[in-house]
Scaffold this active site. Structure first.
Site, mmCIF file in Angstrom:
data_model
loop_
_atom_site.group_PDB
_atom_site.id
_atom_site.type_symbol
_atom_site.label_atom_id
_atom_site.label_comp_id
_atom_site.label_asym_id
_atom_site.label_seq_id
_atom_site.Cartn_x
_atom_site.Cartn_y
_atom_site.Cartn_z
ATOM 1 N N ALA A 7 0.830 -1.199 0.000
ATOM 2 C CA ALA A 7 0.000 0.000 0.000
ATOM 3 C C ALA A 7 0.862 1.246 0.000
ATOM 4 C CB ALA A 7 -0.926 0.003 1.218
ATOM 5 N N ASP A 8 0.296 2.312 -0.528
ATOM 6 C CA ASP A 8 0.958 3.611 -0.460
ATOM 7 C C ASP A 8 -0.121 4.680 -0.346
ATOM 8 O OD1 ASP A 8 3.692 5.029 -0.824
ATOM 9 O OD2 ASP A 8 2.318 6.183 -2.083
ATOM 10 N N THR A 9 0.102 5.651 0.519
ATOM 11 C CA THR A 9 -0.869 6.713 0.753
ATOM 12 C C THR A 9 -0.268 8.065 0.419
ATOM 13 O OG1 THR A 9 -1.920 5.438 2.536
ATOM 14 C CG2 THR A 9 -2.373 7.805 2.472
#
Length: 200
Positions: free
Chosen positions: A69-71
Site C-alpha cells: 500500500a501507499d498513501t
C-alpha cells in the site's frame, strides 16, 4: 493463503489486525518509490503500490498473498508526501489549513497467480489552523513519517478536521473495508477470518 503485510507502519498493522486475520510483516529494503513526473496525481499511490508489489514477486511462495500500500495527500493537484523536516511539516499544514484535500491509498493484493489492485479516495476538510496549533502539533507529535504531515487519529485530527467524505481508515493508511471485500472475492467466502469458522 498466508497474508503478508509489506509495511512497518504501526497504523497499518493495527488496521489489518482489526479484520481478525492472521498475517506476518515482511518489509524489503530499498524499494524505489519514485514515479513519473507526468503521472496524474490520482494515480501516484497505486503506481507506487504496484512497484512495491513487483519487488515481492520473487520472494513469495504459491501459498502467500502480499498486501502492499501507499498513501498520498493531494491538495490543488499537488502531491504532498512525507515532510523532510519541521519546517516542511509546518509548511504542509499551512497549505492544508482551511481547505479540503484528498487522501488516496493505492493497494495491491498480489500472489504468484495474479493481482487485485485498486485505490480508495477520501476527502478531508480542515478548519483554518492557527500558527500556534500547527507548531504545537508538529513539535509534540513529530509527524515526519506521515503523508501530508498529519495523522487524523492524533490531536490535529481532533481539533482541526471539520469534514470527512469517504473512509476514515483510509486516511489512517489502509482502506480495510475494501481490503476485506477483495479478500472475500478472492476466497469465495470469509473463511480467512481467524479460526476459519466464519462463513458468509
Amino acid at each position: 493463503m498466508k497474508l503478508i503485510l509489506a509495511s512497518n507502519s504501526p497504523r497499518r498493522k493495527e488496521l489489518l489486525a482489526g479484520l481478525d486475520v492472521d498475517f506476518e510483516v515482511k518489509v524489503l529494503k530499498d524499494i524505489d518509490e519514485s514515479y513519473p513526473e507526468d503521472l496524474p496525481v490520482d494515480e501516484v499511490a497505486l503506481y507506487i503500490s504496484k512497484a512495491k508489489a513487483e519487488a515481492y514477486r520473487n520472494v513469495i511462495t504459491d501459498e502467500q498473498l502480499v498486501i502492499t500500500a501507499d498513501t498520498v495527500v493531494v491538495l490543488h493537484n499537488r502531491v504532498l508526501g512525507k515532510p523532510e523536516n519541521r519546517e516542511d511539516a509546518i509548511e504542509m499544514l499551512h497549505a492544508l489549513s482551511g481547505h479540503t484535500h484528498k487522501v488516496i491509498t493505492g493497494v495491491c493484493l498480489t500472489s504468484l497467480k495474479g493481482q487485485r489492485a485498486f485505490s480508495v479516495t477520501t476527502e478531508v476538510s480542515f478548519k483554518t489552523l492557527s500558527d500556534a496549533e500547527i507548531e504545537y502539533y508538529v513539535d509534540v507529535y513529530k509527524p515526519f513519517d506521515k503523508a501530508g504531515a498529519y495523522g487524523i487519529q492524533e490531536w490535529i485530527g481532533y481539533v482541526g478536521v471539520t469534514g470527512l467524505k469517504g473512509s476514515y481508515f483510509n486516511v489512517m493508511g489502509l482502506p480495510v473495508q475494501r481490503i476485506y471485500q477483495e479478500l472475500v472475492a478472492l476466497c469465495g467466502d470469509n473463511s480467512f477470518i481467524r479460526g476459519g469458522r466464519a462463513r458468509l
